[in-house]
Design an enzyme around this catalytic site. Structure first.
Site, PDB file in Angstrom:
ATOM      1  CG  HIS A 156      -1.786  -1.213   1.331  1.00  0.00           C
ATOM      2  ND1 HIS A 156      -2.939  -1.422   0.619  1.00  0.00           N
ATOM      3  CD2 HIS A 156      -1.604  -2.321   2.106  1.00  0.00           C
ATOM      4  CE1 HIS A 156      -3.453  -2.599   0.948  1.00  0.00           C
ATOM      5  NE2 HIS A 156      -2.651  -3.172   1.842  1.00  0.00           N
ATOM      6  CB  SER A 277      13.919  22.609 -14.926  1.00  0.00           C
ATOM      7  OG  SER A 277      13.053  23.714 -15.077  1.00  0.00           O
ATOM      8  CE  LYS A 283      12.440  19.408 -10.761  1.00  0.00           C
ATOM      9  NZ  LYS A 283      11.352  19.806 -11.670  1.00  0.00           N
ATOM     10  CD  GLU A 290       9.125  12.336 -15.247  1.00  0.00           C
ATOM     11  OE1 GLU A 290       9.115  13.085 -16.249  1.00  0.00           O
ATOM     12  OE2 GLU A 290       9.240  12.740 -14.079  1.00  0.00           O
TER      13      GLU A 290
END
Length: 458
Positions: A156, A277, A283, A290
């Site tokens: 979970h 970024s 970043k 992704e």
């Protein structure tokens, strides 16, 4: 280039119709398979006495020349041709004249394309399988480096029990081994030769279907000519196997994305497999992971497209089936592209072992081991479970952990506790004691690694 079916028609095909009907833009990738199938067909025609042996030899030799010319760049595929079959046959006829026209004897484009796509996908299955084996080998290497790297296991998405990073990686190895099995199963059912089915009703010529099947490396021939040209189960089955591969890569990508966030910081991706970024200089984004996660939806869409195309068409061949190639080729190409980026990303990532160990120290993930300690002293598990639950609640109130809670507090909850509990709930011991096959102990994980390596070498 003239259409193979032009004799019936009195008007030239409208450009719009030709463009819409044409498939050479995506089936040209099968040029080698088309020529290979034609060579086998020409040899069979000569061996069976359907055409002269000398003509068979001329056709075979010139088809080999055409193949070499395409590969070398001396011959460019004409994208104005209707499809790759038309192009190859047209080029052969241009070179050999009447002899070239004999190639299509006892053959239809229907069984020709059914053959070509099987030959093509059979090769692609082998390529994908090899890439998955490479990923498994990398994961086994990384697991071998981390058999003692303690991390929290989750259910979970909540910290649950202590495991090792090696054990977690080997879970993906198990998935990938099943993927290879599924691809092998799909290949086995795919490896049946439809050539000789004709348009749908076979042929009156005395062809030798077993010879062409043997020449092309098939395990046998299709048993029904209608099914031979109308079957695309093998495309759907492969797309399904590829979709499951993408499920596994997507789940793995999701964890990588979480693990390299500041909230987890279990790993750091190599700069070569990260991006930044355009506005935030701090970043470091896990874009490869992704993109893999995102491209899973594309492969699922290809599977859905194939199912939708095939679900409502009557036997035998229908032009709808031209849609099979774009979908299955896209699925194959997408999986290969994802694996190409994914493998070196895993190979080069840095494992932040201390951060994993620190996370494992929080969240009471040794609570089950604490309960098992009481069970070993004769307390029924449900009573032990309740006692440890009270201890966890007490620790939360006091801002402590089970390791830092005083033994007197333990004894207030259950008199069976003694100083030995601290050894029992030591995270390293919690992992080391899980010796059952399939568990996270170093011995068990090393056995899993050995089995996986043996599997991919088999």
């Amino acid at each position: 280039m003239a259409q193979l079916w032009k004799g019936r028609f009195k008007k030239e095909l409208a450009k719009e119709t030709n463009d819409f009907n044409s498939s050479i833009g995506f089936d040209s990738r099968m040029y080698e398979e088309d020529i290979t199938g034609s060579i086998a067909h020409a040899r069979m025609l000569g061996d069976a006495g359907i055409i002269e042996k000398s003509e068979s030899e001329k056709i075979t030799a010139e088809l080999k020349n055409i193949l070499e010319d395409i590969k070398s760049g001396a011959l460019e595929i004409d994208l104005n041709a209707e499809d790759i079959h038309t192009f190859v046959e047209g080029e052969l006829t241009a070179r050999l004249g009447q002899t070239g026209k004999r190639l299509h004897t006892a053959r239809s484009r229907n069984d020709q394309v059914a053959l070509d796509i099987r030959l093509c996908l059979r090769k692609e299955i082998d390529a994908v399988s090899d890439m998955i084996k490479e990923l498994i080998a990398v994961l086994c290497d990384r697991a071998g480096e981390n058999t003692l790297t303690i991390m929290p296991g989750y259910t979970h998405l909540q910290r649950a029990q202590p495991i090792t990073f090696a054990h977690h990686l080997m879970a993906y190895v198990s998935m990938l081994c099943r993927d290879i099995d599924r691809l092998a199963d799909a290949r086995r059912r795919m490896n049946i030769c439809p050539l000789g089915s004709g348009a749908l009703a076979g042929t009156t010529y005395p062809i030798d279907r077993e010879e062409t099947a043997r020449l092309l490396g098939f395990d046998g021939i299709s048993q029904n000519s209608v099914d031979g040209v109308s079957d695309r189960d093998f495309c759907i089955e492969l797309a399904s196997a590829l979709s499951i591969i993408m499920v596994h890569l997507s789940r793995f990508s999701e964890e990588i994305i979480m693990w390299c966030s500041w909230e987890f910081k279990f790993i750091e991706l190599d700069d070569a497999f990260s991006t930044g970024s355009s506005i935030m200089p701090q970043k470091k984004n896990p874009d490869i992971a992704e993109l893999v996660r995102g491209k899973s939806g594309r492969v699922f869409g290809d599977l859905t497209a194939l199912l939708t195309v095939m679900k409502g068409i009557a036997l035998a061949y229908n032009k709808d089936m031209q849609e099979d190639k774009e979908a299955i080729f896209d699925a194959v190409d997408t999986v290969k592209m994802c694996l190409t980026a994914f493998i070196p990303m895993i190979k080069t990532m840095t494992v932040l072992k201390e951060n994993m160990r620190n996370a494992a120290a929080r969240g009471f993930i040794n609570a089950t081991d604490c309960a098992d300690y009481l069970v070993a002293k004769g307390l029924p598990f449900r009573d032990a479970y309740k006692a440890v639950g009270e201890l966890v609640a007490l620790c939360i109130d006091k801002g402590l952990t089970l390791e830092t809670l005083a033994i007197d507090e333990y004894k207030k909850v259950c008199s069976l506790f003694d100083e030995g509990v601290y050894d029992a709930i030591n995270l390293e011991k919690c992992v080391l004691c899980r010796l059952a096959p399939g568990g996270p102990s170093p011995q068990s994980v090393e056995a899993q690694i050995k089995a996986a390596r043996k599997f991919i070498e088999k």
